[in-house]
Design an enzyme around this catalytic site. Structure first.
Site, PDB file in Angstrom:
ATOM      1  N   LYS A   1       9.043   8.126   8.472  1.00 42.61           N
ATOM      2  CA  LYS A   1       9.821   6.904   8.370  1.00 42.61           C
ATOM      3  C   LYS A   1      11.304   7.247   8.316  1.00 42.61           C
ATOM      4  CE  LYS A   1       9.520   2.405   6.102  1.00 42.61           C
ATOM      5  NZ  LYS A   1       8.861   1.600   5.060  1.00 42.61           N
TER       6      LYS A   1
ATOM      7  N   GLU B   1      -2.194  -9.609  -2.494  1.00 44.75           N
ATOM      8  CA  GLU B   1      -1.820 -10.727  -3.357  1.00 44.75           C
ATOM      9  C   GLU B   1      -3.021 -11.422  -4.005  1.00 44.75           C
ATOM     10  OE1 GLU B   1       1.489  -9.911  -0.554  1.00 44.75           O
ATOM     11  OE2 GLU B   1      -0.667 -10.266  -0.271  1.00 44.75           O
TER      12      GLU B   1
ATOM     13  N   ARG C   1      -0.638 -16.636   0.067  1.00 45.60           N
ATOM     14  CA  ARG C   1      -1.818 -15.905   0.524  1.00 45.60           C
ATOM     15  C   ARG C   1      -2.934 -15.930  -0.530  1.00 45.60           C
ATOM     16  NH1 ARG C   1      -0.573 -10.270   3.157  1.00 45.60           N
ATOM     17  NH2 ARG C   1      -1.910 -11.065   4.812  1.00 45.60           N
TER      18      ARG C   1
END
Length: 611
Positions: A280, A360, A388
């Site tokens: 990354k 979540e 969600r």
């Protein structure tokens, strides 16, 4: 410049192989130059340059479909599919979206913005292809952070047993927005570590090959043991047991290797998972060293000054202070600890801080379990992500009336992230849940008092919603009281009941109306549910019209809640209309949709004139 000549992936395939490194360098320079100006997801895109390039060299988009998970890693894809000339407009009003968007380009096969959805969508497309007798490849492109969400396992389980031809590219960079957590993250880490075995194996094979026939016999003798070890350590047994052909771990920065693997995968039937490993922030030293800081880069204009504090930081500061006095307070987040201001809390109370990953639904039910077990759980979550867990909010928290506190961050318009991230639904989906209380602070003092109320007096679920940005440090307002609104300014022509950040806009509207000889009262709602019905009734009799002003959809929002739960009929609801709000600076969006001070004043004046 190679990028200027690439109008489609077909142009990409005309470039000589020896020029690929130069092209990758161009892409990375373009990413850094533009994203540092516009804001956006930098580190993740720097890491997938070669991977995206290799994909488009092998596959034939838009006929072949690529479905991104979340969409954080789609910037390079946009550049290589004819959108380089517009890349400087990314996340700006009227410009490119920061996420895949089919209405923007035929190369974007499916809209994205939330994690763990790509395999499900890609499987659906693949099944549609098969049932309609069509011929194209479908690829789900997801990062390892997506494996923190339960939905992806439902999809992998279904896809693996379906035998449907489907490609899943797992881009493993050890991070999502923050460092990944959980069992799957540890499993991938073991696979990466075990990869070192391949180097040892190659060295042994080279040595045995030099020994002639004796070496051949030795290699054959150890092959069974070697293969067994390779399978257990390397072969991605979890994915293979689900029914996937597993290929990995592949260097995600080696274009030649990637193209060969992709070509091989195209020939395989059934579901295939290619496990790549990337760095990354690749190619930009600061992003490589601190990828978490360069995951989402903010525009300089949005940086909060040193004399101000954000709502997120304020909530974390207050929570830490309260936790120092109460060991039952715990904090939960779904891979958004830094974004929700919980870094200091996590450092101070590592055993009372729980990052569950991008999960979540699990987070909300876990918090419910904690509350049932005697703790005081505080869930810090963005508005767009809390939706969600709608079912868990209703059945696991509200139905049992458990004292779970939700710090609903980024409520209302968030700006450049656009449709998938605008937090304009939470008042609608929270207000109709029995037992749920909803509070909306405007100042540090209000936020602190609301958090104390939620933890020690509410005895029910409480959602405290606040926007992205700086919090007011004004402490002149009266103390917060549940079910009571605060009159900021009196008036007799119109009354504006404003929620949260809309109080600033209401103040501006009142000033503009005053210049037109219209007397408008301004009321800071503070307690959305339960609401101060007595004050509403008072001003409905006192004023010609009552207006509700909210940073939420009008449909099902605060105003709708009042319409259902009161006998007042002389009021007008002002908020966002029945549509998804695109990306752009928050200020620009408020102006465009007539929800700034000037626009609100005009709406009120017109409504009064039409009486």
């Amino acid at each position: 410049m190679f990028l200027e000549k690439i109008k489609s992936p077909d142009d990409l395939k005309k470039i000589n192989k020896q020029d690929y490194p130069a092209l990758c360098g161009e892409i990375r320079r373009a990413l850094v130059e533009n994203v540092m100006k516009t804001g956006g997801h930098l580190a993740s895109n720097l890491g997938v340059v070669e991977l995206t390039l290799a994909y488009h060299l092998v596959f034939d988009c838009p006929k072949d479909k690529i479905v991104f998970d979340v969409g954080h890693q789609s910037y390079v894809h946009k550049m290589l599919t004819g959108r380089y000339e517009k890349f400087s407009t990314i996340r700006q009003m009227g410009g490119l979206s920061g996420f895949p968007k089919p209405s923007e380009s035929e190369y974007d096969a499916f809209a994205a913005g939330h994690a763990s959805t790509s395999v499900s969508a890609a499987l659906g497309m693949a099944r549609a292809r098969d049932l309609l007798g069509e011929d194209y490849n479908v690829c789900a492109f997801l990062g390892d952070g997506a494996l923190g969400g339960g939905m992806v396992y439902e999809a992998l389980s279904d896809a693996g047993t379906s035998k449907t031809k489907l490609l899943v590219i797992l881009n493993d960079n050890e991070m999502s927005i923050e460092k990944n957590v959980g069992g799957m993250s540890e499993y991938l880490s073991r696979l990466r570590t075990a990869k070192k075995y391949l180097h040892t194996k190659d060295s042994v094979n080279n040595l045995l090959s030099k020994m002639g026939k004796a070496g051949d016999v030795a290699k054959h003798a150890i092959s069974t043991v070697k293969d067994a070890f390779k399978y257990s350590a390397i072969a991605g047994g979890v994915f293979e047991n689900l029914g996937f052909t597993y290929i990995g771990i592949i260097d995600g920065h080696n274009i030649e290797m990637l193209t060969k693997v992709f070509e091989r995968a195209k020939e395989l039937d059934g579901p295939v998972l290619i496990h790549t490993f990337t760095k990354k922030g690749m190619g930009y030293e600061s992003a490589e060293t601190h990828p978490e800081e360069f995951h989402g880069v903010s525009r300089k204009a949005t940086i909060i000054t040193k004399n101000a504090i954000s709502f997120s930081s304020a909530s974390g500061e207050i929570l830490k202070s309260l936790a120092l006095q109460d060991e039952k307070i715990v904090a939960l987040t779904a891979a958004m600890g830094a974004g929700c201001g919980l870094c200091d809390f996590a450092k101070k109370f590592p055993k009372r801080f729980f990052d569950v990953g991008i999960a979540e639904q699990h987070m909300v039910t876990t918090a419910a379990g904690m509350a049932a077990g005697g703790l005081k759980p505080v869930v810090a979550v963005y508005s767009t992500f809390l939706q969600r867990a709608y079912d868990q909010l209703i059945h696991d928290v509200c139905l049992q009336n458990l004292n779970v506190v939700f710090l609903v961050d980024r409520a209302g318009i968030v700006g450049e992230d656009g449709e998938t991230h605008q937090g304009i639904f939470d008042l609608s989906y929270l207000s109709h849940m029995p037992n749920m209380k909803i509070l909306a602070p405007t100042t540090y003092k209000e936020l602190e008092q609301m958090m104390k109320y939620a933890l020690y007096e509410a005895n029910s679920p409480v959602a405290i919603r606040y926007p992205r940005g700086a919090i007011s440090l004004d402490d002149s307002l009266p103390d917060f009281e549940i079910g009571k609104a605060c009159v900021v300014n009196d008036g007799y022509d119109a009354a504006i009941f404003a929620v949260g950040r809309m109080n600033k806009i209401a103040k501006s509207a009142v000033k503009i109306l005053k210049e037109k000889n219209i007397s408008a009262a301004h009321i800071n709602v503070r307690s959305v549910k339960p609401f101060d019905m007595a004050l509403l009734e008072e001003y409905s009799k006192k004023c010609k019209l009552v207006f509700t002003l909210e940073d939420n959809l009008v449909n099902g929002g605060f105003g709708s809640y009042l319409a259902v739960n009161s006998n007042i009929r002389n009021f007008v609801n002002i908020g966002w209309g029945d549509e998804f709000i695109p990306h752009g600076k928050a200020r620009e969006l408020f102006e465009k949709y007539g929800l700034d001070g000037k626009g609100v004043a005009e709406k009120i004046e017109n409504a009064l004139n039409n009486l």
